[in-house]
Design an enzyme around this catalytic site. Structure first.
Site, PDB file in Angstrom:
ATOM      1  CG  PHE A  22      -2.959  15.698   0.841  1.00  0.00           C
ATOM      2  CD1 PHE A  22      -4.359  14.725   1.104  1.00  0.00           C
ATOM      3  CD2 PHE A  22      -2.949  15.906   0.040  1.00  0.00           C
ATOM      4  CE1 PHE A  22      -4.812  14.169   0.370  1.00  0.00           C
ATOM      5  CE2 PHE A  22      -3.002  15.123  -1.507  1.00  0.00           C
ATOM      6  CZ  PHE A  22      -3.931  14.226  -1.039  1.00  0.00           C
ATOM      7  CE  LYS A  63      -1.711  11.177   6.256  1.00  0.00           C
ATOM      8  NZ  LYS A  63      -2.887  12.244   5.476  1.00  0.00           N
ATOM      9  NE  ARG A  98      -1.187   8.547  -9.515  1.00  0.00           N
ATOM     10  CZ  ARG A  98      -2.552   8.728  -8.103  1.00  0.00           C
ATOM     11  NH1 ARG A  98      -1.631   7.939  -7.663  1.00  0.00           N
ATOM     12  NH2 ARG A  98      -3.804   8.451  -8.444  1.00  0.00           N
ATOM     13  CG  ASP A 145      -6.039   8.999   5.948  1.00  0.00           C
ATOM     14  OD1 ASP A 145      -5.629   9.003   6.974  1.00  0.00           O
ATOM     15  OD2 ASP A 145      -6.632   9.819   5.846  1.00  0.00           O
ATOM     16  CD  GLU A 201      -3.316   0.961   0.035  1.00  0.00           C
ATOM     17  OE1 GLU A 201      -2.763   1.847  -0.188  1.00  0.00           O
ATOM     18  OE2 GLU A 201      -4.314   0.934   0.893  1.00  0.00           O
ATOM     19  CG  ASP A 202      -1.124   5.096  -1.567  1.00  0.00           C
ATOM     20  OD1 ASP A 202      -1.733   3.862  -0.221  1.00  0.00           O
ATOM     21  OD2 ASP A 202      -1.616   5.191  -2.209  1.00  0.00           O
TER      22      ASP A 202
HETATM   23  P1  5GP Z   1      -7.415   5.179   3.893  1.00  0.00           P
HETATM   24  O1  5GP Z   1      -8.399   5.886   5.169  1.00  0.00           O
HETATM   25  O2  5GP Z   1      -8.722   3.686   3.767  1.00  0.00           O
HETATM   26  O3  5GP Z   1      -6.521   4.448   5.671  1.00  0.00           O
HETATM   27  O4  5GP Z   1      -6.443   5.396   3.049  1.00  0.00           O
HETATM   28  C1  5GP Z   1      -7.083   5.466   1.844  1.00  0.00           C
HETATM   29  C2  5GP Z   1      -6.416   6.100   1.250  1.00  0.00           C
HETATM   30  O5  5GP Z   1      -6.053   7.226   0.964  1.00  0.00           O
HETATM   31  C3  5GP Z   1      -4.847   5.445   0.902  1.00  0.00           C
HETATM   32  O6  5GP Z   1      -4.421   4.655   0.248  1.00  0.00           O
HETATM   33  C4  5GP Z   1      -5.093   7.094  -0.576  1.00  0.00           C
HETATM   34  O7  5GP Z   1      -4.763   6.760  -1.968  1.00  0.00           O
HETATM   35  C5  5GP Z   1      -5.240   7.931   0.276  1.00  0.00           C
HETATM   36  N1  5GP Z   1      -4.892   8.612   1.353  1.00  0.00           N
HETATM   37  C6  5GP Z   1      -4.619   8.733   2.561  1.00  0.00           C
HETATM   38  N2  5GP Z   1      -3.989  10.137   3.361  1.00  0.00           N
HETATM   39  C7  5GP Z   1      -3.544  10.511   1.834  1.00  0.00           C
HETATM   40  C8  5GP Z   1      -2.467  11.489   1.496  1.00  0.00           C
HETATM   41  O8  5GP Z   1      -2.011  12.238   2.759  1.00  0.00           O
HETATM   42  N3  5GP Z   1      -2.366  11.837   0.173  1.00  0.00           N
HETATM   43  C9  5GP Z   1      -2.273  11.258  -1.090  1.00  0.00           C
HETATM   44  N4  5GP Z   1      -2.307  11.317  -2.000  1.00  0.00           N
HETATM   45  N5  5GP Z   1      -3.278  10.197  -0.473  1.00  0.00           N
HETATM   46  C10 5GP Z   1      -4.202  10.411   0.751  1.00  0.00           C
END
Ligand code: 5GP
Length: 176
Positions: free
Chosen positions: A150, A129, A163, A101, A97-98
């Protein structure tokens, strides 16, 4: 226009950490049947660098799910845009995963992948995060923990841009 702010994680630090993670994964998966599953699109740069540092045989596959700003945020229901190409039954799955959050995307993905009867499912995330977590998810291998900002770069986008930056940067506040 949005502005790229401070560099949070430099290219050098990323390289170092990716090499360490690759070595650790190579040790842990020596006797296993590793399938690295990249989550499109944000996880792609991390995945391509990471698998070069994994020195054991592996296969790769990809999934794409609806991301930030869509249903993920409120409901935790994730839409699958692209499913796996191959069967993972009996395999040792490592999700790449990237960023984690709220944790909702990963929570959903883990349940989904487990329902396909792999031998094991673990998670490798480039960023974490933790302050924004809504649901607890295990991160077995982590690149970096970051504050509640962010970020863009190294696979992560803002409106599909940035990206390709080789480092992680914070997008300036007034643009969000
Ligand atoms: P989740 O909230 O479900 O853990 O994260 C979902 C997705 O939100 C991540 O896979 C990512 O693509 C996007 N995301 C969350 N935080 C950030 C951030 O700080 N920057 C960017 N570019 N995408 C984010």
């Amino acid at each position: 226009m949005e502005q790229i702010g401070e560099i949070l994680i430099s290219e050098e630090r990323i390289k170092e950490r990716v090499t360490e993670l690759g070595a650790q994964i190579s040790r842990d998966y020596k006797e296993k049947d590793l399938v690295a599953i990249g989550i499109l699109r944000g996880g792609v740069m991390f995945m391509s660098d990471l698998i070069k540092e994994i020195k054991i045989p592996l296969s790769i596959d990809f999934m794409a799910v609806s991301s930030y700003g869509m249903s993920t945020k409120s409901s935790g229901i994730v839409r699958i845009l692209k499913d796996l190409d191959d069967d993972i039954e009996g395999k040792d799955v490592l999700i790449i995963e990237d960023i984690v959050d709220t944790g909702l995307t990963l929570h959903y993905l883990m349940d989904y992948l487990k329902s396909r009867h792999p031998r094991s499912v673990k998670v490798c995330s480039f960023l974490d995060k933790p302050s924004r977590r809504k649901i607890e998810v295990p991160i077995d291998y982590l690149g970096f923990e970051i504050p509640d900002k962010f970020v863009v770069g190294y696979g992560l986008d803002y409106a599909q841009k940035y990206r390709n930056l080789p480092y992680v940067s914070v997008l300036s506040e007034e643009d969000l």
